[in-house]
Design an enzyme around this catalytic site. Structure first.
Site, PDB file in Angstrom:
ATOM      1  N   ASP A 151       1.335   7.496  16.908  1.00  0.00           N
ATOM      2  CA  ASP A 151       2.220   6.656  16.112  1.00  0.00           C
ATOM      3  C   ASP A 151       2.600   7.332  14.796  1.00  0.00           C
ATOM      4  OD1 ASP A 151       2.091   4.776  18.072  1.00  0.00           O
ATOM      5  OD2 ASP A 151       0.759   3.408  17.012  1.00  0.00           O
ATOM      6  N   GLY A 152       1.660   8.076  14.218  1.00  0.00           N
ATOM      7  CA  GLY A 152       1.955   8.767  12.961  1.00  0.00           C
ATOM      8  C   GLY A 152       3.073   9.775  13.102  1.00  0.00           C
ATOM      9  N   ASN A 228       6.679   0.575   9.414  1.00  0.00           N
ATOM     10  CA  ASN A 228       5.411  -0.151   9.489  1.00  0.00           C
ATOM     11  C   ASN A 228       5.219  -1.097   8.312  1.00  0.00           C
ATOM     12  OD1 ASN A 228       4.130   0.358  11.890  1.00  0.00           O
ATOM     13  ND2 ASN A 228       2.571   1.705  11.047  1.00  0.00           N
ATOM     14  N   ASP A 229       4.971  -0.508   7.128  1.00  0.00           N
ATOM     15  CA  ASP A 229       4.619  -1.366   6.006  1.00  0.00           C
ATOM     16  C   ASP A 229       4.853  -0.703   4.659  1.00  0.00           C
ATOM     17  OD1 ASP A 229       2.460   0.449   5.910  1.00  0.00           O
ATOM     18  OD2 ASP A 229       1.213  -0.862   7.126  1.00  0.00           O
ATOM     19  N   ASP A 258      -7.174  -6.255  -4.422  1.00  0.00           N
ATOM     20  CA  ASP A 258      -7.007  -4.826  -4.170  1.00  0.00           C
ATOM     21  C   ASP A 258      -5.555  -4.445  -3.956  1.00  0.00           C
ATOM     22  OD1 ASP A 258      -9.657  -4.365  -4.463  1.00  0.00           O
ATOM     23  OD2 ASP A 258     -10.098  -4.038  -2.347  1.00  0.00           O
TER      24      ASP A 258
END
Length: 413
Positions: A151-152, A228-229, A258
């Site tokens: 996926d990366g 993704n994000d 966080d």
């Protein structure tokens, strides 16, 4: 297994010769084997992307090429022998079976393949030609992206096409994680033939658009897209992050923790999932807002409509707190510039939002003046799919979704 004639031809290709190599627009000459030529991607025509046709009987869309595929970008997971060997095999197959297709690779890949091709090419007498160049020149000419890795590898390839339309992505599983990888590499011949002959279907995945605002002004150079994000976090700071979050110009919350993750449905199985977010089908038009270890137990993950306009402001803990707050920003795992007190992150779907009033991001209004939505077909990423149920198979096989307890055998000492 190569034939004797193929081996003899390969040995002949081992004779060094000087050829042109293009790097950052500069023509260089290198000693390399004559079995491969590296040319500038600027010699190719600009890309022509396919049409995507929806059907009421399918969740997927048919990919139809109005013109034959000409320029294919092949990218792979770096520093692994498995993906390097797979790339050599795939390019050799394309060279032998589809000589009319131009294969595009990045600079580092072109250099590495120079050493592999003299003994790897099939028995064709024609030299293999690869094209490379600057990132923008590659983006302008790519019509299909073929990814070899995990996926990366896909996220890295798609990041090249920020602020522009992404070509369809064909991904083969050769990595350690594969939510986006429906195809095994052993089937590459059949799959590739189906793709270029308009016999394949695609799943449309959305992207998020991120605008960084400093001192009340949009930073144009930092308008980025996320498959993704988008992750805002405190990094290695010992202090918690403080942020104010607004949805469609309506104050939602001030949070201490966080960080916070803003995810696409595709990214719901990434960091958001580890932080307690929901698993969302890529077909659901939504944006996920997931707190990362919030101090308040009542701040829970939220699934917002795709049309939402989200603003995150880096704030201080109290009005008289003059300590500089420095937070980290990552988009699809790629670190960006640090965020400081007063900086704002404006996030919306790449397709736009129906919300316009108060938006600091430039609007894209239609003729009615009521919306700044793009045509969804011109946004997002079209990923070649194997079946309509690839996503369900992924969460079952990769996540072990709702797996039962394993039997544990107790052995006496």
């Amino acid at each position: 297994m190569f034939s004797v004639s193929s081996k003899l031809w390969s040995l002949r290709c081992m004779v060094p010769t000087k050829v042109k190599f293009f790097h950052n627009g500069v023509t260089r000459f290198q000693e390399m084997a004559s079995g491969i030529h590296v040319k500038s991607v600027e010699a190719l025509e600009n890309s022509t992307l396919p049409d995507f046709i929806s059907s009421p009987n399918s969740k997927l869309q048919s990919m139809v090429w109005q013109k034959p595929v000409r320029n294919v970008l092949v990218t792979r997971k770096p520093w692994t022998k498995t993906t390097k060997d797979a790339m050599v095999e795939l390019i050799s197959y394309m060279h032998d079976s589809y000589p009319e297709i131009n294969v595009i690779v990045q600079h580092d890949v072109a250099k590495e393949l120079q050493e592999e091709f003299p003994v790897k090419l099939p028995s064709s007498q024609l030299p293999c030609v690869l094209y490379t160049g600057d990132t923008q020149d590659i983006v302008d000419r790519t019509e299909l992206v073929v990814s070899l890795g995990g996926d990366g590898t896909i996220l890295s390839a798609v990041s090249m096409f920020s602020n522009t339309r992404v070509p369809p992505v064909l991904a083969f599983s050769l990595g350690t994680l594969g939510f986006l990888l429906p195809f095994e590499f052993k089937n590459y011949r059949e799959v590739f033939e189906n793709v270029i002959s308009s016999r394949s279907k695609c799943l449309h995945r959305t992207r998020l658009e991120c605008h960084l605002v400093r001192n009340g002004k949009v930073t144009r150079s930092q308008t980025l897209h996320a498959m993704n994000d988008i992750f805002i976090h405190r990094g290695n700071s010992p202090h918690l992050a403080h942020m104010d979050i607004t949805i469609d110009n309506e104050f939602l919350t001030s949070t201490t923790g966080d960080g916070v993750a803003l995810s696409t449905p595709t990214g719901s199985t990434a960091y958001s999932l580890s932080a307690g977010g929901s698993i969302v089908s890529p077909l659901v038009p939504s944006i996920l807002l997931t707190p990362i270890c919030p101090r308040s137990l009542s701040f829970r993950p939220v699934i917002l409509p795709r049309t939402s306009y989200i603003k995150v402001v880096i704030s201080s803990r109290v009005a008289h707190d003059f300590d500089e707050q420095v937070l980290k920003l990552s988009i699809d795992g790629i670190p960006q510039e640090d965020l400081r007190l007063g900086d704002e992150i404006h996030v919306r779907s790449e397709a736009g939002t129906i919300y316009v009033e108060g938006s600091i991001v430039p609007n894209r209004k239609d003729t009615s003046g009521l919306s700044n939505m793009k045509d969804p077909k011109s946004t997002g990423i079209y990923c070649v799919a194997r079946t309509e149920n690839d996503w369900i198979r992924g969460i079952n096989e990769l996540l072990g979704f709702n797996s039962g307890f394993r039997a544990i055998s107790h052995k006496k000492p």
